[in-house]
Design a protein around this motif. Sequence first.
Motif, PDB file in Angstrom:
ATOM      1  N   VAL A   6       9.674   2.415   2.624  1.00  0.00           N
ATOM      2  CA  VAL A   6       9.928   1.332   3.573  1.00  0.00           C
ATOM      3  C   VAL A   6       9.586   1.768   4.996  1.00  0.00           C
ATOM      4  O   VAL A   6       8.932   1.027   5.747  1.00  0.00           O
ATOM      5  N   LEU A   7      10.011   2.973   5.366  1.00  0.00           N
ATOM      6  CA  LEU A   7       9.802   3.439   6.733  1.00  0.00           C
ATOM      7  C   LEU A   7       8.319   3.615   7.039  1.00  0.00           C
ATOM      8  O   LEU A   7       7.820   3.133   8.065  1.00  0.00           O
ATOM      9  N   VAL A   8       7.610   4.310   6.127  1.00  0.00           N
ATOM     10  CA  VAL A   8       6.180   4.533   6.351  1.00  0.00           C
ATOM     11  C   VAL A   8       5.429   3.203   6.330  1.00  0.00           C
ATOM     12  O   VAL A   8       4.556   2.947   7.171  1.00  0.00           O
ATOM     13  N   GLY A   9       5.769   2.362   5.367  1.00  0.00           N
ATOM     14  CA  GLY A   9       5.104   1.066   5.291  1.00  0.00           C
ATOM     15  C   GLY A   9       5.344   0.226   6.531  1.00  0.00           C
ATOM     16  O   GLY A   9       4.420  -0.401   7.057  1.00  0.00           O
ATOM     17  N   TRP A  10       6.584   0.236   6.994  1.00  0.00           N
ATOM     18  CA  TRP A  10       6.908  -0.580   8.170  1.00  0.00           C
ATOM     19  C   TRP A  10       6.266  -0.008   9.430  1.00  0.00           C
ATOM     20  O   TRP A  10       5.653  -0.737  10.216  1.00  0.00           O
ATOM     21  N   LEU A  11       6.418   1.312   9.625  1.00  0.00           N
ATOM     22  CA  LEU A  11       5.831   1.930  10.814  1.00  0.00           C
ATOM     23  C   LEU A  11       4.313   1.839  10.808  1.00  0.00           C
ATOM     24  O   LEU A  11       3.679   1.551  11.822  1.00  0.00           O
ATOM     25  N   ALA A  12       3.728   2.107   9.632  1.00  0.00           N
ATOM     26  CA  ALA A  12       2.271   2.100   9.543  1.00  0.00           C
ATOM     27  C   ALA A  12       1.696   0.689   9.574  1.00  0.00           C
ATOM     28  O   ALA A  12       0.533   0.500   9.945  1.00  0.00           O
ATOM     29  N   GLY A  13       2.499  -0.307   9.211  1.00  0.00           N
ATOM     30  CA  GLY A  13       1.976  -1.670   9.175  1.00  0.00           C
ATOM     31  C   GLY A  13       2.371  -2.549  10.333  1.00  0.00           C
ATOM     32  O   GLY A  13       1.746  -3.589  10.576  1.00  0.00           O
ATOM     33  N   SER A  14       3.401  -2.147  11.090  1.00  0.00           N
ATOM     34  CA  SER A  14       3.905  -3.026  12.146  1.00  0.00           C
ATOM     35  C   SER A  14       2.895  -3.184  13.281  1.00  0.00           C
ATOM     36  O   SER A  14       2.674  -4.303  13.769  1.00  0.00           O
ATOM     37  N   TYR A  15       2.275  -2.065  13.714  1.00  0.00           N
ATOM     38  CA  TYR A  15       1.312  -2.192  14.808  1.00  0.00           C
ATOM     39  C   TYR A  15       0.084  -2.997  14.413  1.00  0.00           C
ATOM     40  O   TYR A  15      -0.306  -3.939  15.130  1.00  0.00           O
ATOM     41  N   PRO A  16      -0.577  -2.694  13.272  1.00  0.00           N
ATOM     42  CA  PRO A  16      -1.709  -3.532  12.875  1.00  0.00           C
ATOM     43  C   PRO A  16      -1.314  -4.998  12.698  1.00  0.00           C
ATOM     44  O   PRO A  16      -2.082  -5.893  13.037  1.00  0.00           O
ATOM     45  N   ALA A  17      -0.095  -5.218  12.142  1.00  0.00           N
ATOM     46  CA  ALA A  17       0.347  -6.595  11.939  1.00  0.00           C
ATOM     47  C   ALA A  17       0.510  -7.323  13.274  1.00  0.00           C
ATOM     48  O   ALA A  17       0.065  -8.472  13.439  1.00  0.00           O
ATOM     49  N   TRP A  18       1.143  -6.674  14.213  1.00  0.00           N
ATOM     50  CA  TRP A  18       1.303  -7.281  15.544  1.00  0.00           C
ATOM     51  C   TRP A  18      -0.055  -7.516  16.187  1.00  0.00           C
ATOM     52  O   TRP A  18      -0.301  -8.543  16.803  1.00  0.00           O
ATOM     53  N   PHE A  19      -0.948  -6.544  16.035  1.00  0.00           N
ATOM     54  CA  PHE A  19      -2.282  -6.650  16.613  1.00  0.00           C
ATOM     55  C   PHE A  19      -3.069  -7.816  15.992  1.00  0.00           C
ATOM     56  O   PHE A  19      -3.673  -8.631  16.685  1.00  0.00           O
ATOM     57  N   ILE A  20      -3.039  -7.932  14.658  1.00  0.00           N
ATOM     58  CA  ILE A  20      -3.777  -8.986  13.948  1.00  0.00           C
ATOM     59  C   ILE A  20      -3.214 -10.356  14.298  1.00  0.00           C
ATOM     60  O   ILE A  20      -3.947 -11.314  14.550  1.00  0.00           O
ATOM     61  N   LEU A  48       0.834  -1.206   0.000  1.00  0.00           N
ATOM     62  CA  LEU A  48       0.000   0.000   0.000  1.00  0.00           C
ATOM     63  C   LEU A  48       0.872   1.261   0.000  1.00  0.00           C
ATOM     64  O   LEU A  48       0.556   2.238  -0.688  1.00  0.00           O
ATOM     65  N   ALA A  49       1.963   1.227   0.759  1.00  0.00           N
ATOM     66  CA  ALA A  49       2.854   2.387   0.800  1.00  0.00           C
ATOM     67  C   ALA A  49       3.486   2.634  -0.560  1.00  0.00           C
ATOM     68  O   ALA A  49       3.657   3.786  -0.984  1.00  0.00           O
ATOM     69  N   PHE A  50       3.822   1.554  -1.259  1.00  0.00           N
ATOM     70  CA  PHE A  50       4.408   1.695  -2.596  1.00  0.00           C
ATOM     71  C   PHE A  50       3.396   2.302  -3.565  1.00  0.00           C
ATOM     72  O   PHE A  50       3.722   3.199  -4.349  1.00  0.00           O
ATOM     73  N   ILE A  51       2.159   1.828  -3.510  1.00  0.00           N
ATOM     74  CA  ILE A  51       1.113   2.377  -4.379  1.00  0.00           C
ATOM     75  C   ILE A  51       0.864   3.843  -4.034  1.00  0.00           C
ATOM     76  O   ILE A  51       0.719   4.696  -4.924  1.00  0.00           O
ATOM     77  N   ALA A  52       0.809   4.134  -2.719  1.00  0.00           N
ATOM     78  CA  ALA A  52       0.584   5.514  -2.283  1.00  0.00           C
ATOM     79  C   ALA A  52       1.721   6.430  -2.736  1.00  0.00           C
ATOM     80  O   ALA A  52       1.489   7.571  -3.146  1.00  0.00           O
ATOM     81  N   THR A  53       2.959   5.930  -2.676  1.00  0.00           N
ATOM     82  CA  THR A  53       4.099   6.739  -3.106  1.00  0.00           C
ATOM     83  C   THR A  53       4.052   6.987  -4.609  1.00  0.00           C
ATOM     84  O   THR A  53       4.378   8.085  -5.077  1.00  0.00           O
ATOM     85  N   SER A  54       3.659   5.979  -5.369  1.00  0.00           N
ATOM     86  CA  SER A  54       3.514   6.166  -6.819  1.00  0.00           C
ATOM     87  C   SER A  54       2.471   7.235  -7.110  1.00  0.00           C
ATOM     88  O   SER A  54       2.676   8.105  -7.972  1.00  0.00           O
TER      89      SER A  54
END
Length: 881
Positions: free
Chosen positions: A480-494, A434-440
Motif C-alpha cells: 500500500v505504501l509503495v503503491g500510494w507513494l509511487a502512484g500519487s505524484y503521477p496521478a496528481w500530475f496526470i 502494479l505494486a501488488f504484482i511487483a510484490t508477488s
Amino acid sequence: MNKSKKHPEPPRWATYLLHLFCADHLVEEIEGDLEELFFQRIQLLGEKKARIRYVLDVMSLMRPFVFKNKSSDYIQPLPGSSMIRNYLTIALRNLLRQKLNSSLNIIGLAAGITCSLFILLYVRDELHYDKQFTGSDRIYRITLENIGEKTRHWAATAPLIGESMAQEIPGITEVARFHRPYPDRIFSYTSTNGTSERFEEKSGFYADPAVVHMFNMELVKGDLTTVLKEVNTIVLTTAMAKKYFGDQDPIGKVIQDDMDNIPMKVTGVVKEFPFPTHLQFDYLISMSTRYQTLSKEDLHNPGWSSFYNYVLLDPSQSKTTVEAKFPEFMKKFYAPTGETPQQIFSTRKLHLQPIQDIHLHSKLEKEMAPNSDSMYVYIFSVAAALILLLAAVNFINISTAQAFKRMKEVGVRKAMGASKSQLIRQFVGEALLLAFIATSLALFLFRLIIPLYNTLSIRPIEVDQLFTLQNIGFVLVLVVLVGWLAGSYPAWFIAGFNSIESLKGKKTPRSSIKWVRQGMIVFQFAVSVFMIFSTLIIYQQLRFFHSKDIGFDKQQVIAVKVYGKMYNKIETIMQTLRTNPAVSDLSMTSTLPGDRFSTDMFIPVNDPQKEFQLRHIWVNSNFLSTLGIELKEGNGFDHLQLHQTAYILNEAAIKAMNLDSPLGMQFVSRGDTGKIMGIVKDFHFASLHSTIEPLVIVHKPFQTNYMLINVAGNHLPETLELLKSTFHSLSPETLFSYTFLNEKLNMLYASENRMSQVFQLFSGLTILISCLGLFSLVIYTVELRTKEIGIRKILGSSVLEVIMLLLKNFLQPVLIATLIAWPFAWWVATQWLQNFAYHIAIDWKVFAGSALLIWLIAILTVSFQSIRAALTNPVNTLRNE
C-alpha cells in the motif's frame, strides 16, 4: 429510535459500507431498521452475536453488488460495480498495451522489495539478539575495566565474583557462570560393539546448573532439577546428540574427554535456541567437573579474568542502584590482594552490561565469540531504504513518462465529467495494482534467492520465517505504501492535464515536470555511484588485509592439534617428519596466530613491584624459523635445554616497558624465571583491526598445543597425506585435526568478506533499477522526438550526430549525480575505515573507477535505444507522424 447510552454502537466500518454503496435517500431508513434489530438482538443474543448478525445483514444487502446477478433498489449506480470494474479493465489494458514499460516498472519494484525483505530479516535478527529470554531486560553480564596505561575491558571476570556479589548486594536474585575449556576439546564415544568415534568440538562451556533456568533452556531429555549438578556430567544439544548417538537415547551414555582423559555421563539434551543469541554452544559440562582440576588459589584469585558471570536482578532493582553499591563490594572482594581502597579504585572498575547490548555493542577482551556491530545494522538499513526509495523513484519516473501517452484518454474522461479526485483514484489504483504484482514477484524472487543469501549470512533463513503475521503485515503495508507513494505524484500530475491540450494530444512536457524527472535521474544515479564507490573501498580494504606483509610466513603452514597420548610420541613424530624433504621446518606453539593470545604478568626480578600485563605465547626452540619471524637482536631458543625457561620480546613490548638494554634481564612469568634472549621485529599475530600489542614469547615446549609444519615447494597435498599416515601409525588412538594457517587468518575478516559480497549484490541491484528507469525514459524521449529525428536525418545529420544528441540529454544528470555522490561516499568510507588500525588511503582511482563504471553503464543503456532510433528510416517516421 432513541439509543440507550448503555448499549454500544453497531460496527462503524459496516455502517460506512451502507453510506458508500447505498442511495442517499434510503440510507437513513436502512440504517434505522438495522440499528433497531441490533439493539433487540443485544438483549436476546448478547453483544458479540448481535454485532456479527449486523455485519451479515449489511453483507446481505450488498450481495447484488458483489455477485452482479440481482437487482436491488438499495444499491446506487455510483460508485458501483460497473465503475470499479471499468477502472480495473482500463488498468489491465494499459498494463498489457505498455508491456515493456509495465515490465520495467514491475521488475524495478520487485527487485527493491526483494532486497528490502532480506534486509528486514537480517536487521530484525540483529536487533532481537538475546531479547527472548524471560526477564532479558534484567539479565546482566559482570565486566571488568582495567584502568591504567593499557586500558582493557574484560568480558570475563573472576570465578567467584558473581557469587560474592549476590551475597553482598541485595537485589541480585540469581547467578550463572560459563567457563570456556582451552584448547578445543576432542571427544570420543565407544559404542557397545567396541567401535569408537572421535570428534573435535570447538563450541562448548563449563556451566553452572543455574544457566538452564536463567536462560530458559528447553530440556528434551533429562531432569531439570539435577542436570549439570553432578561431577563429570555433560549436556548436549539435539544436533550434537544426533551426531554421537543417532536415534539412540543418549541419557546415561558416556563421552570421553580425550584432552583431560575424563569420562562424562550424558545427563541431558537441550534444544538449540530458536531465537538469535550470543550464547552459542554444542555442549555444556558441569562446573563441578572444572573444579576438580582447578586449584584453590586460582578459584579464589580475584584477578583471574576467566569466567563469564551473569546476574539476574530483582524487578524492584535497577542497574544504576546495584552499580552504586559496587565501591563497597570492591573493597571487600579485592582486599586479599593487599591493595588499599585507593589502589583498587584507581586500577579497576566493575560494570553491569545488559545482555541485550552484547551482540551489537560489545567488543571486549575475551568475548565468548566475535560479536557484530551496530554500524553494520545502520549501513544495511540505510541501503535497504535507499534501494526501496530508488525503486519508488524509478516507478514515478516511468509513470510520468507514460502519462503523456494517455493524454487523450484523460481529456475524454474530463470532458465526460470525471473529476480530478476520480482520476487520481483511478491512477493510484493502477499503481497499487502494479505494486501488488511487483510484490508477488518479489516473494517468488525471495524464495529463489534464499540459497544465495544463506551462503552470505551467518544465520541462515527458511522460507517459513517470512510468512509470519508480523512479516505479512509488513508486506501488506509495503504494498500500500509503495503503491500510494509511487502512484500519487503521477496521478496528481496526470489529473492536472488541461482538457483541451489533452484532446489535442500535445506531448511537450511542462518545464517543471522535466526538471522533476531530471532530478529523479540524478537521485537514482547518485545512489548507484555511492554504492559502487563503497563496494570498491571494501574490496580494496579486503585486498589490503590479504596482501599486507604481516611479519611472518603464513603460506604453506599446516597446524596440527597435539593432545593426550600424542605428547608421549611427539619427538618420534617430529623426527619422522624431518626426514621428509617436503617438510621445510616444524615447531610447537600454545596458540595459533589469529587466536586470542593470553595476557599474563611479566615481572622484573630486580623490581618485583613493577608489573607488566602482556600477551604471552609458549613455544619450542624452532618457532621463529618455522614462521620466518625476523630476529632483530640477540639469539633464538635454538640451544636451550628442554625444560629451560627463556623469553623473546617483540619491539612493542620493549617500548611498552621502556627498556634500554633488555638482553640478559631476568623476568618472572607464571612463577618461572628466565632471561630475555632476543628481540624480534613486530609481527601481526592478531587481525589488522587492531595495532600490534606487546608480546612475550616463552620457551616452554610442555605448554604447547599445536605443531606447525612449514611445507616446502608445491608438495602440500603429498605432505598432508604424509602427516595423516604418520600420526595414524604412531598415535592411532588420537584424532588427526589440522588447519591451514593462511585460511585461519583469512577467517579474521569473515564479516568484511560477507559485507563485500552483499555490497556487490546491492550495487548491481541499484544499477539495474537505475538503468531500468533510464531505459524507459530513453524510449519515451525517442518517441517524443521522432519527428525531430526524422527531419534532422533528411537535412543531413549522421547517425552518430543523432546518437550524440540523445546521449547529451541523459549524460548531464549522470555527471551531476556523480559529483553529488562523491563527497558523501568519501565521508562514509572514511568513517568505516577508521574502525581498522591499518587501512588503505582513498585515492583518485576509486573516484575515477566509480565514475567510469557508471558512465559506461549509462552510455550502454542510452545507446541501445538511441542507435535504434538513429537507424530508423526517416520516411517511415515522418509518414507515421
